[in-house]
Design a protein around this motif. Structure first.
Motif, PDB file in Angstrom:
ATOM      1  N   ALA A  14     -19.774  -0.625   7.622  1.00  0.00           N
ATOM      2  CA  ALA A  14     -19.310  -0.048   6.364  1.00  0.00           C
ATOM      3  C   ALA A  14     -17.804   0.186   6.430  1.00  0.00           C
ATOM      4  CB  ALA A  14     -20.043   1.246   6.075  1.00  0.00           C
ATOM      5  N   GLY A  15     -17.134  -0.160   5.347  1.00  0.00           N
ATOM      6  CA  GLY A  15     -15.684  -0.062   5.305  1.00  0.00           C
ATOM      7  C   GLY A  15     -14.969  -1.348   5.682  1.00  0.00           C
ATOM      8  N   GLY A  16     -15.715  -2.286   6.230  1.00  0.00           N
ATOM      9  CA  GLY A  16     -15.135  -3.543   6.655  1.00  0.00           C
ATOM     10  C   GLY A  16     -14.996  -4.549   5.528  1.00  0.00           C
ATOM     11  N   SER A  17     -14.597  -5.754   5.906  1.00  0.00           N
ATOM     12  CA  SER A  17     -14.340  -6.818   4.934  1.00  0.00           C
ATOM     13  C   SER A  17     -14.995  -8.128   5.353  1.00  0.00           C
ATOM     14  CB  SER A  17     -12.829  -7.063   4.796  1.00  0.00           C
ATOM     15  OG  SER A  17     -12.167  -5.919   4.319  1.00  0.00           O
ATOM     16  N   LEU A  18     -15.318  -8.926   4.366  1.00  0.00           N
ATOM     17  CA  LEU A  18     -15.792 -10.290   4.578  1.00  0.00           C
ATOM     18  C   LEU A  18     -15.244 -11.154   3.455  1.00  0.00           C
ATOM     19  CD1 LEU A  18     -19.612  -9.992   5.459  1.00  0.00           C
ATOM     20  CD2 LEU A  18     -17.792 -10.816   6.978  1.00  0.00           C
ATOM     21  N   ARG A  19     -15.079 -12.425   3.739  1.00  0.00           N
ATOM     22  CA  ARG A  19     -14.721 -13.387   2.697  1.00  0.00           C
ATOM     23  C   ARG A  19     -15.792 -14.469   2.657  1.00  0.00           C
ATOM     24  NH1 ARG A  19      -8.875 -16.145   2.232  1.00  0.00           N
ATOM     25  NH2 ARG A  19      -8.390 -13.972   1.718  1.00  0.00           N
ATOM     26  N   LEU A  20     -16.411 -14.613   1.508  1.00  0.00           N
ATOM     27  CA  LEU A  20     -17.389 -15.670   1.289  1.00  0.00           C
ATOM     28  C   LEU A  20     -16.699 -16.870   0.658  1.00  0.00           C
ATOM     29  CD1 LEU A  20     -20.375 -13.627  -0.203  1.00  0.00           C
ATOM     30  CD2 LEU A  20     -19.756 -13.995   2.202  1.00  0.00           C
ATOM     31  N   SER A  21     -17.185 -18.045   1.021  1.00  0.00           N
ATOM     32  CA  SER A  21     -16.682 -19.286   0.442  1.00  0.00           C
ATOM     33  C   SER A  21     -17.842 -20.065  -0.153  1.00  0.00           C
ATOM     34  CB  SER A  21     -16.003 -20.146   1.503  1.00  0.00           C
ATOM     35  OG  SER A  21     -14.911 -19.483   2.087  1.00  0.00           O
ATOM     36  N   CYS A  22     -17.559 -20.827  -1.189  1.00  0.00           N
ATOM     37  CA  CYS A  22     -18.547 -21.710  -1.797  1.00  0.00           C
ATOM     38  C   CYS A  22     -17.868 -23.044  -2.078  1.00  0.00           C
ATOM     39  CB  CYS A  22     -19.108 -21.103  -3.063  1.00  0.00           C
ATOM     40  SG  CYS A  22     -20.149 -22.230  -4.019  1.00  0.00           S
ATOM     41  N   ALA A  23     -18.266 -24.052  -1.333  1.00  0.00           N
ATOM     42  CA  ALA A  23     -17.725 -25.392  -1.520  1.00  0.00           C
ATOM     43  C   ALA A  23     -18.590 -26.141  -2.525  1.00  0.00           C
ATOM     44  CB  ALA A  23     -17.685 -26.127  -0.194  1.00  0.00           C
ATOM     45  N   ALA A  24     -17.958 -26.638  -3.571  1.00  0.00           N
ATOM     46  CA  ALA A  24     -18.687 -27.304  -4.658  1.00  0.00           C
ATOM     47  C   ALA A  24     -18.411 -28.799  -4.651  1.00  0.00           C
ATOM     48  CB  ALA A  24     -18.272 -26.697  -5.996  1.00  0.00           C
ATOM     49  N   SER A  25     -19.395 -29.550  -5.093  1.00  0.00           N
ATOM     50  CA  SER A  25     -19.229 -30.997  -5.222  1.00  0.00           C
ATOM     51  C   SER A  25     -20.171 -31.520  -6.290  1.00  0.00           C
ATOM     52  CB  SER A  25     -19.493 -31.698  -3.886  1.00  0.00           C
ATOM     53  OG  SER A  25     -20.816 -31.475  -3.451  1.00  0.00           O
ATOM     54  N   GLY A  26     -19.882 -32.722  -6.777  1.00  0.00           N
ATOM     55  CA  GLY A  26     -20.764 -33.356  -7.742  1.00  0.00           C
ATOM     56  C   GLY A  26     -20.415 -33.100  -9.196  1.00  0.00           C
ATOM     57  N   PHE A  27     -19.331 -32.375  -9.429  1.00  0.00           N
ATOM     58  CA  PHE A  27     -18.887 -32.138 -10.803  1.00  0.00           C
ATOM     59  C   PHE A  27     -17.402 -31.820 -10.775  1.00  0.00           C
ATOM     60  CE2 PHE A  27     -18.538 -27.420 -10.866  1.00  0.00           C
ATOM     61  CZ  PHE A  27     -19.157 -27.123  -9.668  1.00  0.00           C
ATOM     62  N   THR A  28     -16.798 -31.805 -11.964  1.00  0.00           N
ATOM     63  CA  THR A  28     -15.368 -31.521 -12.062  1.00  0.00           C
ATOM     64  C   THR A  28     -15.175 -30.015 -11.985  1.00  0.00           C
ATOM     65  OG1 THR A  28     -15.109 -33.490 -13.449  1.00  0.00           O
ATOM     66  CG2 THR A  28     -13.274 -31.929 -13.380  1.00  0.00           C
ATOM     67  N   PHE A  29     -14.921 -29.558 -10.786  1.00  0.00           N
ATOM     68  CA  PHE A  29     -14.905 -28.122 -10.459  1.00  0.00           C
ATOM     69  C   PHE A  29     -13.991 -27.321 -11.386  1.00  0.00           C
ATOM     70  CE2 PHE A  29     -15.389 -24.552  -7.674  1.00  0.00           C
ATOM     71  CZ  PHE A  29     -14.151 -23.945  -7.575  1.00  0.00           C
ATOM     72  N   SER A  30     -12.830 -27.845 -11.681  1.00  0.00           N
ATOM     73  CA  SER A  30     -11.837 -27.077 -12.432  1.00  0.00           C
ATOM     74  C   SER A  30     -12.225 -26.852 -13.887  1.00  0.00           C
ATOM     75  CB  SER A  30     -10.474 -27.769 -12.360  1.00  0.00           C
ATOM     76  OG  SER A  30     -10.552 -29.057 -12.925  1.00  0.00           O
ATOM     77  N   TRP A  31     -13.236 -27.540 -14.367  1.00  0.00           N
ATOM     78  CA  TRP A  31     -13.639 -27.428 -15.763  1.00  0.00           C
ATOM     79  C   TRP A  31     -14.634 -26.296 -16.015  1.00  0.00           C
ATOM     80  CZ3 TRP A  31     -14.797 -33.073 -17.811  1.00  0.00           C
ATOM     81  CH2 TRP A  31     -13.606 -33.817 -17.756  1.00  0.00           C
ATOM     82  N   TYR A  32     -15.211 -25.725 -14.974  1.00  0.00           N
ATOM     83  CA  TYR A  32     -16.347 -24.827 -15.157  1.00  0.00           C
ATOM     84  C   TYR A  32     -16.116 -23.457 -14.538  1.00  0.00           C
ATOM     85  CZ  TYR A  32     -18.752 -28.976 -16.680  1.00  0.00           C
ATOM     86  OH  TYR A  32     -19.114 -30.107 -17.370  1.00  0.00           O
ATOM     87  N   ALA A  33     -16.716 -22.458 -15.186  1.00  0.00           N
ATOM     88  CA  ALA A  33     -16.748 -21.127 -14.592  1.00  0.00           C
ATOM     89  C   ALA A  33     -17.632 -21.136 -13.350  1.00  0.00           C
ATOM     90  CB  ALA A  33     -17.293 -20.124 -15.605  1.00  0.00           C
ATOM     91  N   MET A  34     -17.283 -20.275 -12.424  1.00  0.00           N
ATOM     92  CA  MET A  34     -18.065 -20.121 -11.195  1.00  0.00           C
ATOM     93  C   MET A  34     -18.432 -18.648 -11.045  1.00  0.00           C
ATOM     94  SD  MET A  34     -18.325 -23.144  -9.921  1.00  0.00           S
ATOM     95  CE  MET A  34     -19.028 -22.701  -8.336  1.00  0.00           C
ATOM     96  N   ASN A  35     -19.606 -18.428 -10.498  1.00  0.00           N
ATOM     97  CA  ASN A  35     -20.142 -17.073 -10.393  1.00  0.00           C
ATOM     98  C   ASN A  35     -20.630 -16.777  -8.975  1.00  0.00           C
ATOM     99  OD1 ASN A  35     -20.178 -16.822 -13.404  1.00  0.00           O
ATOM    100  ND2 ASN A  35     -21.784 -18.352 -13.192  1.00  0.00           N
ATOM    101  N   TRP A  36     -20.553 -15.514  -8.619  1.00  0.00           N
ATOM    102  CA  TRP A  36     -21.227 -15.009  -7.422  1.00  0.00           C
ATOM    103  C   TRP A  36     -22.303 -14.023  -7.877  1.00  0.00           C
ATOM    104  CZ3 TRP A  36     -20.933 -16.761  -2.578  1.00  0.00           C
ATOM    105  CH2 TRP A  36     -19.805 -17.503  -2.194  1.00  0.00           C
TER     106      TRP A  36
END
Length: 114
Positions: A14-36
């Motif tokens: 508790a109190g710490g940090s993490l960074r999650l990543s999501c690598a996308a493929s198969g579509f034009t990534f910059s055109w779409y909203a992304m959600n967590w």
């Protein structure tokens, strides 16, 4: 085909940090909203953060001020920087995009020890 691959989960105090990543493929990534999203044991899946195609962001009240969503269009990757983690942030975190139907990654476990 659309693929979303999350990484970066783990065990943190508790109190710490993490960074999650999501690598996308198969579509034009910059055109779409992304959600967590996240899903804790026994609870419904909930929206954590969204970033629109033009970079506007939305956060659930429970994470506002602690989490930051951002993306790198050149790398087709969306990130979730999680700071000041709390025990109640423990969940499986999923990357999502919607293109007529919902696409989900396999999820990455985040466990926060109290």
């Amino acid at each position: 085909q659309v693929q979303l691959v999350e990484s970066g989960g783990g065990l943190v105090q508790a109190g710490g940090s993490l960074r999650l990543s999501c690598a996308a493929s198969g579509f034009t990534f910059s055109w779409y909203a992304m959600n967590w999203y996240r899903q804790a044991p026994g609870k419904q899946r909930e929206l954590v953060a969204t970033i629109s195609a033009d970079g506007n962001t939305y956060y659930a009240d429970s994470v506002k001020g602690r989490f930051t969503i951002f993306k790198d269009n050149a790398k087709n990757t969306v990130y979730l920087q999680m700071n000041s983690l709390k025990f109640e942030d423990t969940a499986v975190y999923y990357c999502n995009t919607h293109r007529g139907i919902n696409y989900w990654g396999q999820g990455t476990q985040v466990t926060v020890s109290s």
